[in-house]
Design an enzyme around this catalytic site. Structure first.
Site, mmCIF file in Angstrom:
data_model
loop_
_atom_site.group_PDB
_atom_site.id
_atom_site.type_symbol
_atom_site.label_atom_id
_atom_site.label_comp_id
_atom_site.label_asym_id
_atom_site.label_seq_id
_atom_site.Cartn_x
_atom_site.Cartn_y
_atom_site.Cartn_z
ATOM 1 N N ASP A 43 4.566 -11.562 -8.569
ATOM 2 C CA ASP A 43 3.296 -11.738 -7.567
ATOM 3 C C ASP A 43 2.374 -10.778 -7.607
ATOM 4 O O ASP A 43 1.743 -10.102 -6.587
ATOM 5 C CB ASP A 43 4.145 -11.698 -6.143
ATOM 6 C CG ASP A 43 5.195 -12.539 -5.982
ATOM 7 O OD1 ASP A 43 5.142 -13.758 -5.363
ATOM 8 O OD2 ASP A 43 6.371 -11.932 -6.345
ATOM 9 N N ASP A 76 4.855 -15.945 -9.761
ATOM 10 C CA ASP A 76 3.599 -15.800 -9.442
ATOM 11 C C ASP A 76 2.496 -14.972 -10.041
ATOM 12 O O ASP A 76 2.324 -13.908 -9.651
ATOM 13 C CB ASP A 76 3.469 -15.692 -7.755
ATOM 14 C CG ASP A 76 3.773 -16.828 -7.012
ATOM 15 O OD1 ASP A 76 4.057 -18.091 -7.616
ATOM 16 O OD2 ASP A 76 4.107 -16.689 -5.927
ATOM 17 N N HIS A 207 12.191 -16.499 -9.523
ATOM 18 C CA HIS A 207 11.004 -16.148 -8.604
ATOM 19 C C HIS A 207 11.470 -16.071 -7.082
ATOM 20 O O HIS A 207 11.050 -15.284 -6.333
ATOM 21 C CB HIS A 207 9.819 -17.350 -8.875
ATOM 22 C CG HIS A 207 8.760 -16.864 -8.025
ATOM 23 N ND1 HIS A 207 7.921 -15.891 -7.811
ATOM 24 C CD2 HIS A 207 8.201 -17.739 -6.768
ATOM 25 C CE1 HIS A 207 7.156 -15.956 -6.839
ATOM 26 N NE2 HIS A 207 7.414 -16.994 -6.273
ATOM 27 N N HIS A 216 8.912 -15.372 3.454
ATOM 28 C CA HIS A 216 9.821 -16.906 3.229
ATOM 29 C C HIS A 216 11.178 -16.801 3.552
ATOM 30 O O HIS A 216 11.507 -18.057 3.954
ATOM 31 C CB HIS A 216 9.729 -16.948 1.712
ATOM 32 C CG HIS A 216 8.289 -17.098 1.213
ATOM 33 N ND1 HIS A 216 7.339 -18.002 1.425
ATOM 34 C CD2 HIS A 216 7.339 -16.400 0.406
ATOM 35 C CE1 HIS A 216 6.330 -17.872 1.048
ATOM 36 N NE2 HIS A 216 6.274 -16.984 0.242
ATOM 37 N N ASP A 243 8.702 -13.074 -1.944
ATOM 38 C CA ASP A 243 8.614 -12.441 -0.739
ATOM 39 C C ASP A 243 7.601 -11.086 -1.190
ATOM 40 O O ASP A 243 8.263 -10.311 -2.032
ATOM 41 C CB ASP A 243 9.576 -12.114 0.101
ATOM 42 C CG ASP A 243 10.012 -13.132 1.208
ATOM 43 O OD1 ASP A 243 8.639 -13.865 1.644
ATOM 44 O OD2 ASP A 243 11.025 -13.182 1.729
ATOM 45 N N HIS A 244 6.496 -10.783 -0.625
ATOM 46 C CA HIS A 244 5.665 -9.800 -1.332
ATOM 47 C C HIS A 244 5.931 -8.444 -0.452
ATOM 48 O O HIS A 244 5.172 -7.759 0.335
ATOM 49 C CB HIS A 244 4.177 -10.262 -0.649
ATOM 50 C CG HIS A 244 3.722 -11.395 -1.486
ATOM 51 N ND1 HIS A 244 2.161 -11.763 -1.320
ATOM 52 C CD2 HIS A 244 4.310 -12.109 -2.366
ATOM 53 C CE1 HIS A 244 2.048 -12.713 -2.358
ATOM 54 N NE2 HIS A 244 3.260 -13.196 -2.593
#
Length: 325
Positions: A43, A76, A207, A216, A243-244
């Protein structure tokens, strides 16, 4: 840009064969003692913004100290909507011109995330990008063999039902439709490849989360369809982004560890949901990355932040007794 020598090395060592499970297999050499070291990041692609450049800087430092063999990207790769085509300047702006440290001029093994599917997904899979920067390597699903480790990269975006019904975004489903046939074949191929594997360590990379306390949360479609295959085939690690954050969850009834490395750029501060503390070993709602070393009998994993601090360590031993450090 890669040197001529770098390109020649790639041509020599990255040999493609086809396995019986119909997933392409790639070889990567390991060190003389058989050990393997890699970084995992997800991400990230925001033209250096949202601390992407700071994360890249620390990755370069850690990569140099560890002498990493390659980098794993959990998807991402380019925000907000992938690449327009193979000549999109975002490729240089978010990849080549950001990860400039000498230690990061190694092969990057990448999968697609949901944001990548919002653009021209085929562009990221195109050999043209490898010609523009030969450390780039991206496929939907494939196998990477490195010493006594096998990595199974799996295309998780097509499993999420909501991407096929939402109207806010368009997705590039070329090569995926008909969807049910695509997923059935992929799950069958992944199961067969895992069963055929004789490697001591099995690592699956995708991912999307399987389990997560982040924004998420769990991906129920993967819990239902992919997780049983991982458990049946005694997979050691599932590494994901989406998830960041940085996160480590331990499966309560098996050796499987869930590692989230989605802190490559923009993070979601404070976006954490309650989780069983016996399973939740670590959660950090900021940017960073994972570094791992795998030897004959052990796995060592460290989670780093943008200041180069180690936030969490975990190790797994050859007798499959795991401990959080």
């Amino acid at each position: 840009m890669a040197t001529k020598f770098h390109t020649v090395i790639h041509l020599l060592v990255y040999v493609v064969t086809i396995v019986a499970a119909e997933l392409q297999r790639f070889q990567h050499p390991v060190k003389v003692d058989g050990s393997l070291r890699f970084l995992a990041i997800g991400d990230w692609g925001r033209r250096g913004l949202y601390n992407q450049s700071n994360v890249a800087y620390q990755m370069g430092n850690v990569g140099n100290k560890m002498d990493v063999d390659f980098i794993v990207s959990t998807g991402d790769n380019f925000y907000d909507s992938g690449l327009v085509d193979e000549h999109d300047p975002a490729f240089y702006d978010s990849f080549t011109n950001v990860y400039t440290a000498p230690s990061l001029q190694k092969q990057w093994y990448s999968v697609l995330g949901n944001h990548d599917y919002r653009g021209n997904a085929l562009a990221q899979l195109s050999p043209t990008l490898r010609q523009r920067d030969d450390k780039w390597f991206c496929m939907r699903s494939f196998i990477l063999h490195a010493g006594n480790v096998e990595f199974f990269f799996v295309d998780t975006t097509p499993f999420q039902d909501k991407y096929f019904t939402e109207t806010d975004h368009q997705y590039d489903w070329r090569g995926v439709l008909p969807r049910e046939e695509y997923m059935t074949r992929l799950l069958k191929d992944m199961d067969l490849a895992l069963k055929e594997s004789s490697s001591k360590w099995k690592i699956v990379v995708g991912h999307h989360t399987i389990f997560s306390a982040g924004h998420h949360g769990n991906t129920q479609e993967l819990v239902d369809k992919l997780l049983p295959i991982l458990l049946e085939n005694e997979v050691n690690l599932y590494i994901n982004g989406h998830d960041h954050c940085l996160q480590h969850i331990s499966h309560s009834n098996s050796q499987l560890q869930f590692l989230t490395s989605g802190g490559g750029s923009k993070a979601w501060k404070g976006d954490i949901n309650p989780w069983n503390l016996d399973e939740m070993k670590f959660y950090y709602d900021g940017q960073g990355f994972i570094a791992a070393e795998i030897t004959k009998n052990d796995i060592y994993v460290s989670f780093y932040d943008i200041f180069g601090n180690i936030l969490h360590k975990w190790s797994g031993s050859g007798d499959m007794t795991y401990s959080t450090l």
